[in-house]
Write a protein that holds these residues in place. Sequence first.
Motif, PDB file in Angstrom:
ATOM      1  N   GLY A  72       0.805  -1.223   0.000  1.00  0.00           N
ATOM      2  CA  GLY A  72       0.000   0.000   0.000  1.00  0.00           C
ATOM      3  C   GLY A  72       0.827   1.256   0.000  1.00  0.00           C
ATOM      4  N   THR A  76       1.318   3.817   4.384  1.00  0.00           N
ATOM      5  CA  THR A  76       0.392   2.874   5.025  1.00  0.00           C
ATOM      6  C   THR A  76       1.145   1.940   5.967  1.00  0.00           C
ATOM      7  N   VAL A 176      -4.926   8.119   3.373  1.00  0.00           N
ATOM      8  CA  VAL A 176      -4.763   7.056   2.382  1.00  0.00           C
ATOM      9  C   VAL A 176      -5.752   7.297   1.253  1.00  0.00           C
ATOM     10  N   LYS A 181       0.116   5.298  -3.683  1.00  0.00           N
ATOM     11  CA  LYS A 181       1.012   4.583  -2.778  1.00  0.00           C
ATOM     12  C   LYS A 181       2.118   5.472  -2.217  1.00  0.00           C
TER      13      LYS A 181
END
Length: 285
Positions: A72, A76, A176, A181
Amino acid sequence: MMDNSAFITIFTPTYNRFQLLQRLYDSISHIKYSNFEWLVVDDGSTDETESFFRTILENTHFLVRYIKQNNGGKHTAINRGVKEAKGELFFIVDSDDLLPSDSLKEINYYYSKIKNNLKIGGIVGRKKIINTEESSDFKEKEFICSAFDFRYKFHYSGDMAEVIKTDILRQYPFPVFENEKFVTESLIWFRIANTYDFLYFDKPVYLCEYQEGGLTDNYWKLIKNNPQGSLLYYRELLQKEISKEHKLNVLKTIKSIAASNGYSIWKLFNILGINNFLLLLKSRK
């Protein structure tokens, strides 16, 4: 006798860096400090990273915790690490870097000076690039300021080694975005700066070696390829007290990100707002 040293989480987010993990592990093994854990979040590696940690977990003399998640992005992995950390302090150490043997002792020493100060969110030492002469442009051996003032009031540059109180970092998770990413860590440091200062000290506690193809090497590509997180950071930067020159540079960066992602002029207008949009147009004349 009670050990009053801080329990520190050394946190490593990693993705397909099996070839470099052994030397980081070796450097941590030689640390002259015992009150720490090494917490690793594997961000979906497809190399031998998982088997490497299975091996060392059977033989290590210090606390290692390994967690694997779906890929991710580094931000993350940091969110997961902050959630799982047991340490009073959270110290991000990338998988391609190293720690000097005295790093945690130095961190504990400086942290003891501000531990009970509720207005200070952590401490920040210097990173030293491997195989270069040590240099510093710090005007003082130690000083207190916000992460934003460090960059924009005192005009210091270069990567730093941030060690943050974990309870404070939990208040500032990375946003997020779907299909993205990357979010720059500066977004979080500057958000923290709205409430907390850091103690900066002129001592290297981190050894880094920038790798070809790493986050630093690909920084601008990551910025442009992850527009929602990047534009959020730059929009928030525009709201801070920065010089007109810096503001114009930020506006041009936003325009470049928008153009790279096919944003229409109207979408750019909605991102900037009327005042910043007019300033950008004026700067082109």
